[in-house]
Motif scaffolding. Structure first.
Motif, PDB file in Angstrom:
ATOM      1  N   GLN A  88       0.845  -1.187   0.000  1.00 11.47           N
ATOM      2  CA  GLN A  88       0.000   0.000   0.000  1.00 11.47           C
ATOM      3  C   GLN A  88       0.884   1.242   0.000  1.00 11.47           C
ATOM      4  N   SER A  89       0.376   2.282  -0.627  1.00 11.99           N
ATOM      5  CA  SER A  89       1.111   3.544  -0.626  1.00 11.99           C
ATOM      6  C   SER A  89       0.125   4.703  -0.620  1.00 11.99           C
ATOM      7  N   PRO A  90       0.497   5.832   0.015  1.00 10.03           N
ATOM      8  CA  PRO A  90       1.707   5.979   0.821  1.00 10.03           C
ATOM      9  C   PRO A  90       1.545   5.285   2.175  1.00 10.03           C
ATOM     10  N   SER A  91       2.624   5.211   2.921  1.00 11.67           N
ATOM     11  CA  SER A  91       2.541   4.648   4.270  1.00 11.67           C
ATOM     12  C   SER A  91       1.820   5.606   5.204  1.00 11.67           C
ATOM     13  N   ASN A  92       2.102   6.866   5.027  1.00  7.39           N
ATOM     14  CA  ASN A  92       1.497   7.909   5.841  1.00  7.39           C
ATOM     15  C   ASN A  92       1.091   9.059   4.939  1.00  7.39           C
ATOM     16  N   LYS A  93      -0.021   9.672   5.287  1.00  5.16           N
ATOM     17  CA  LYS A  93      -0.486  10.822   4.508  1.00  5.16           C
ATOM     18  C   LYS A  93      -1.093  11.833   5.470  1.00  5.16           C
TER      19      LYS A  93
END
Lengths: 117, 115
Positions: free
Chosen positions: A6-11
């Motif tokens: 999955q992307s991004p890991s953080n948003k």
């Protein structure tokens, strides 16, 4: 090959902006699921894709949420006009679906942690 | 509302002890799965038990299913510090032969294994 990615890991985004979250399922898996995990709500189902069938959208919390799956593989979850209550970890899972069997294991990706300021 | 409810919500044990957690659900199921989650990120699948099975083992894990009571238990034997995580049960309520089986999760049990 590899597991679900999955992307991004953080948003981190500002309230009112649109965000797109991406999921790459395990190669060959025909079923793809999106779930959301937030404080106070636990893990909840959002949407499900199976082959060329119409997706099961019954878990989407509002019409600001949509998802698509292109070419039977990669999926994108889009949240329009984000709100603070959309802050959560968004998890994608995929599973194979051998003919004649039900209830196969779902394999989860690492998730995207979304923070709406 | 959550299909599965887990008990206890939190569990603290010493390394080497056994950890038992329970899951109850409300409707008929095809199968029940247990997952582990570390640090609020990805879920790791532990074991799947089908509705016609009563017990299943995988390494140090033992899962039971009682469909008459609509409940399941997960036992971790000889726990290790690395078992510290949150554990979730998830039920598949799809009717037989349906193409979709979205999971409904319980609230989870947070397990702390102290070294």
């Amino acid at each position: 090959g590899a597991g679900v990615s999955q992307s991004p890991s953080n948003k981190v985004t500002e309230k009112g902006k649109d965000v797109e979250l991406r999921c790459d399922p395990i190669s060959g898996h025909t079923a793809l699921y999106w779930y959301r995990q937030s404080l106070g709500q636990g893990l909840e189902f959002l949407i499900y894709f199976q082959g060329n069938s119409a997706p099961d959208k019954s878990g989407l919390p509002s019409d600001r949420f949509s998802a698509e799956r292109t070419g039977g593989s990669v999926s994108t979850l889009t949240i329009q006009r984000t709100q603070q209550e959309d802050s959560a970890v968004y998890l994608c899972a995929s599973s194979s679906f051998p003919r004649g069997r039900v209830g196969e294991t779902q394999y989860f990706g690492p998730g995207t942690r979304l923070l709406v300021l | 509302s959550q299909q599965g409810e887990e008990d206890p919500q939190a569990l603290s044990i010493q390394e080497g002890e056994n950890a038992t957690m329970n899951c109850s659900y409300k409707t008929s199921i095809n199968n029940l799965q247990w997952y582990r989650q570390n640090s609020g990120r990805g879920l790791v699948h532990l074991i799947l038990i089908r509705s016609n099975e009563r017990e299943k083992h995988s390494g140090r894990l033992r899962v039971t299913l009682d469909t008459s009571k609509k409940s399941s238990s997960l036992l971790i034997t000889a726990s290790r510090a690395a078992d510290t995580a949150s554990y979730f049960c998830a039920t598949d309520r799809a009717p037989i032969r349906a193409a979709g089986n979205k999971l409904t999760f319980g609230g989870g049990t947070r397990v702390l294994v102290k070294p």
